[in-house]
Design a protein around this motif. Structure first.
Motif, PDB file in Angstrom:
ATOM      1  N   UNK A  36      54.434  25.383  41.486  1.00 58.49           N
ATOM      2  CA  UNK A  36      53.030  25.718  41.234  1.00 58.49           C
ATOM      3  C   UNK A  36      52.872  27.193  41.563  1.00 58.49           C
ATOM      4  N   UNK A  37      52.537  28.010  40.568  1.00 58.36           N
ATOM      5  CA  UNK A  37      52.373  29.451  40.748  1.00 58.36           C
ATOM      6  C   UNK A  37      50.921  29.817  40.500  1.00 58.36           C
ATOM      7  N   UNK A  38      50.389  30.653  41.412  1.00 60.66           N
ATOM      8  CA  UNK A  38      49.028  31.161  41.240  1.00 60.66           C
ATOM      9  C   UNK A  38      49.017  32.659  41.515  1.00 60.66           C
ATOM     10  N   UNK A  39      48.443  33.411  40.592  1.00 61.35           N
ATOM     11  CA  UNK A  39      48.122  34.811  40.805  1.00 61.35           C
ATOM     12  C   UNK A  39      46.612  34.836  40.846  1.00 61.35           C
ATOM     13  N   UNK A  40      46.070  35.023  42.041  1.00 55.89           N
ATOM     14  CA  UNK A  40      44.639  34.865  42.263  1.00 55.89           C
ATOM     15  C   UNK A  40      43.843  35.943  41.526  1.00 55.89           C
ATOM     16  N   UNK A  41      42.788  35.515  40.831  1.00 50.78           N
ATOM     17  CA  UNK A  41      41.889  36.448  40.165  1.00 50.78           C
ATOM     18  C   UNK A  41      41.751  36.153  38.691  1.00 50.78           C
ATOM     19  N   UNK A  43      41.644  38.603  36.357  1.00 52.56           N
ATOM     20  CA  UNK A  43      42.088  39.761  35.589  1.00 52.56           C
ATOM     21  C   UNK A  43      43.224  39.448  34.642  1.00 52.56           C
ATOM     22  N   UNK A  44      43.833  40.498  34.163  1.00 50.95           N
ATOM     23  CA  UNK A  44      44.857  40.425  33.137  1.00 50.95           C
ATOM     24  C   UNK A  44      46.053  39.559  33.544  1.00 50.95           C
ATOM     25  N   UNK A  45      46.387  39.514  34.825  1.00 54.90           N
ATOM     26  CA  UNK A  45      47.537  38.716  35.264  1.00 54.90           C
ATOM     27  C   UNK A  45      47.143  37.435  35.987  1.00 54.90           C
ATOM     28  N   UNK A  46      45.842  37.164  36.086  1.00 52.52           N
ATOM     29  CA  UNK A  46      45.394  35.946  36.743  1.00 52.52           C
ATOM     30  C   UNK A  46      46.029  34.729  36.100  1.00 52.52           C
ATOM     31  N   UNK A  47      46.489  33.798  36.931  1.00 57.89           N
ATOM     32  CA  UNK A  47      47.177  32.626  36.383  1.00 57.89           C
ATOM     33  C   UNK A  47      47.200  31.498  37.393  1.00 57.89           C
ATOM     34  N   UNK A 126      45.112  43.415  44.927  1.00 57.28           N
ATOM     35  CA  UNK A 126      43.819  44.027  44.643  1.00 57.28           C
ATOM     36  C   UNK A 126      43.652  44.028  43.118  1.00 57.28           C
ATOM     37  N   UNK A 127      42.913  43.040  42.620  1.00 52.57           N
ATOM     38  CA  UNK A 127      42.811  42.861  41.174  1.00 52.57           C
ATOM     39  C   UNK A 127      41.972  43.938  40.498  1.00 52.57           C
ATOM     40  N   UNK A 128      41.056  44.566  41.222  1.00 45.37           N
ATOM     41  CA  UNK A 128      40.284  45.663  40.632  1.00 45.37           C
ATOM     42  C   UNK A 128      41.216  46.836  40.318  1.00 45.37           C
ATOM     43  N   UNK A 129      42.061  47.203  41.268  1.00 49.53           N
ATOM     44  CA  UNK A 129      43.028  48.282  41.013  1.00 49.53           C
ATOM     45  C   UNK A 129      43.955  47.923  39.858  1.00 49.53           C
ATOM     46  N   UNK A 130      44.392  46.666  39.826  1.00 50.81           N
ATOM     47  CA  UNK A 130      45.279  46.221  38.754  1.00 50.81           C
ATOM     48  C   UNK A 130      44.579  46.315  37.405  1.00 50.81           C
ATOM     49  N   UNK A 131      43.348  45.844  37.332  1.00 46.92           N
ATOM     50  CA  UNK A 131      42.595  45.884  36.076  1.00 46.92           C
ATOM     51  C   UNK A 131      42.381  47.323  35.605  1.00 46.92           C
TER      52      UNK A 131
END
Length: 153
Positions: A36-41, A43-47, A126-131
């Motif tokens: 089970x994989x989660x990328x929190x958020x 944004x573009x890589x959220x999953x 930090x999903x804002x920086x990533x976005x």
């Protein structure tokens, strides 16, 4: 002794997966069939996904979004025993974007390992920086081929 061995293996895995070459295969090879994989958020890589194939697809997407991403560990904490091991990794993320600017971020990975197989992996960044980095990447890439970019991806 067990914790030291796990820390050494985690550091070795991240040296390969985080060198900017896009070689994520060692991480996927560690995934259990029911990972089970989660990328929190959002944004573009959220999953939120399951299984090694979906995990590999996520890495492909990450490498397309920001090619050449370099990930370096700043700390690794291991607790538990072979049948239920928690690994917490603090990492630094860097990449040179298509416009020449430097993308810098930091993140935390919390993984659960059972008998050498990763069954759960949660990443917080930090999903804002990533976005913002992804949007700069999109704009620079589009400008390089003469396409106007409007709105958010």
């Amino acid at each position: 002794m067990y914790h030291a061995i796990v820390r050494r293996k985690v550091r070795a895995l991240w040296r390969i997966a985080g060198d900017g070459s896009g070689n994520y295969r060692p991480a996927v090879a560690m995934a259990a069939p029911d990972l089970r994989f989660r990328f929190i958020g959002d944004g573009v890589l959220g999953a939120e996904l399951r299984g090694p194939a979906a995990f590999a697809d996520w890495f492909e997407r990450a490498n397309r979004c920001i090619p050449g991403m370099r990930l370096s560990l700043t700390d690794v904490v291991v607790k538990g025993w072979p049948w239920n091991t928690d690994v917490v990794v603090r990492l630094r993320i860097e990449a040179t974007l298509a416009d020449g600017s430097l993308y810098e971020n930091e993140g935390i990975q919390w993984a659960r390992i059972r008998w050498g197989r990763m069954v759960e992996d949660t990443v917080l960044e930090d999903t804002l920086r990533l976005q913002q980095a992804w949007e700069r990447q999109q704009t620079a890439t589009a400008a390089a081929v003469g396409i106007a970019v409007t709105g958010r991806g």
